[in-house]
Design a protein around this motif. Structure first.
Motif, PDB file in Angstrom:
ATOM      1  N   ALA A 158       0.920  -1.294  -0.074  1.00 48.33           N
ATOM      2  CA  ALA A 158      -0.086  -0.048   0.036  1.00 48.33           C
ATOM      3  C   ALA A 158       0.946   1.407   0.005  1.00 48.33           C
ATOM      4  O   ALA A 158       0.582   2.278  -0.544  1.00 48.33           O
ATOM      5  N   GLU A 159       1.780   1.136   0.657  1.00 47.28           N
ATOM      6  CA  GLU A 159       3.070   2.272   0.768  1.00 47.28           C
ATOM      7  C   GLU A 159       4.272   1.721   0.263  1.00 47.28           C
ATOM      8  O   GLU A 159       4.609   0.684   0.500  1.00 47.28           O
ATOM      9  N   GLN A 160       5.068   2.639  -0.354  1.00 48.22           N
ATOM     10  CA  GLN A 160       6.285   2.365  -0.861  1.00 48.22           C
ATOM     11  C   GLN A 160       7.141   2.743   0.246  1.00 48.22           C
ATOM     12  O   GLN A 160       6.975   3.728   1.233  1.00 48.22           O
ATOM     13  N   PRO A 161       8.550   2.027   0.363  1.00 51.09           N
ATOM     14  CA  PRO A 161       9.491   2.113   1.477  1.00 51.09           C
ATOM     15  C   PRO A 161       9.754   3.773   1.401  1.00 51.09           C
ATOM     16  O   PRO A 161       9.897   4.644   0.716  1.00 51.09           O
ATOM     17  N   PRO A 162      10.419   4.158   2.734  1.00 49.88           N
ATOM     18  CA  PRO A 162      10.651   5.726   2.729  1.00 49.88           C
ATOM     19  C   PRO A 162      12.069   5.807   1.686  1.00 49.88           C
ATOM     20  O   PRO A 162      12.768   5.032   1.615  1.00 49.88           O
ATOM     21  N   GLY A 163      11.919   6.916   1.286  1.00 51.37           N
ATOM     22  CA  GLY A 163      13.098   7.397   0.156  1.00 51.37           C
ATOM     23  C   GLY A 163      12.693   6.719  -1.108  1.00 51.37           C
ATOM     24  O   GLY A 163      13.803   6.771  -2.213  1.00 51.37           O
TER      25      GLY A 163
END
Length: 171
Positions: A62-67
């Motif tokens: 649902a969300e991409q990794p930070p950065g």
């Protein structure tokens, strides 16, 4: 000097994302690659040639990794942004259609990783009939050996390998 025709060429920057540029890369650091890539992008923009900024999104979460965003300055207003969900930038995207719509026949490639995202994009580009120029010191890999194998064995079979200082985007 490698003369680039801005009417028929585009710069393709692969995966210059915060989390990827921060990796321990070789033989060039992420900061070195990003610096050279952004110098190339400035020259392409000044000459009126397209700049393509490619970034990867992992399918599924649902969300991409930070950065996971592009480094600041990699993509500017008017540039083409491509989100890929595969190793290369052509599969499942409209990159070919957008480039052909601009009359692009030559791609100048830079980014991370030399032997993965850049080389996969290059192989598909070659299959689509593009002429290719690889900027060796504006790309890097997880190991110097992987980078060297791509730029000395594979990429010369697909196009021309150059250094950033030798690229001139003709006005």
């Amino acid at each position: 000097m490698t003369e680039i025709d801005p009417q028929r060429s585009a710069l393709v920057l692969v995966d210059l994302m915060e989390r990827i540029v921060a990796l321990p890369l070789a033989p060039h650091s992420g900061d070195e690659v990003a610096g050279r890539a952004m110098e190339l992008a400035r020259a392409f923009r000044k000459a009126g040639a397209p700049v393509v900024a490619v970034r990867v999104e992992r399918p599924g979460p649902a969300e991409q990794p930070p950065g996971s965003g592009l480094l600041p300055g990699v993509a500017e207003p008017g540039d083409i942004e491509i989100v890929k969900r595969a190793v290369g930038a052509f599969h499942g995207t409209d990159l070919d259609e957008r480039l052909r719509g601009l009359g692009v026949r030559t791609l100048v490639l830079a980014g991370i990783a030399t032997n993965l995202g850049v080389e996969s994009t290059a192989r598909a580009a070659a299959d689509h009939g593009y002429e290719l120029v690889f900027v060796e010191d504006a790309m890097s890999a997880m190991t110097a050996e992987e980078h060297r194998a791509s730029v000395t064995l594979d990429m010369p079979r697909l196009g021309t390998v150059v250094r950033a200082a030798t690229v001139r985007v003709a006005p």
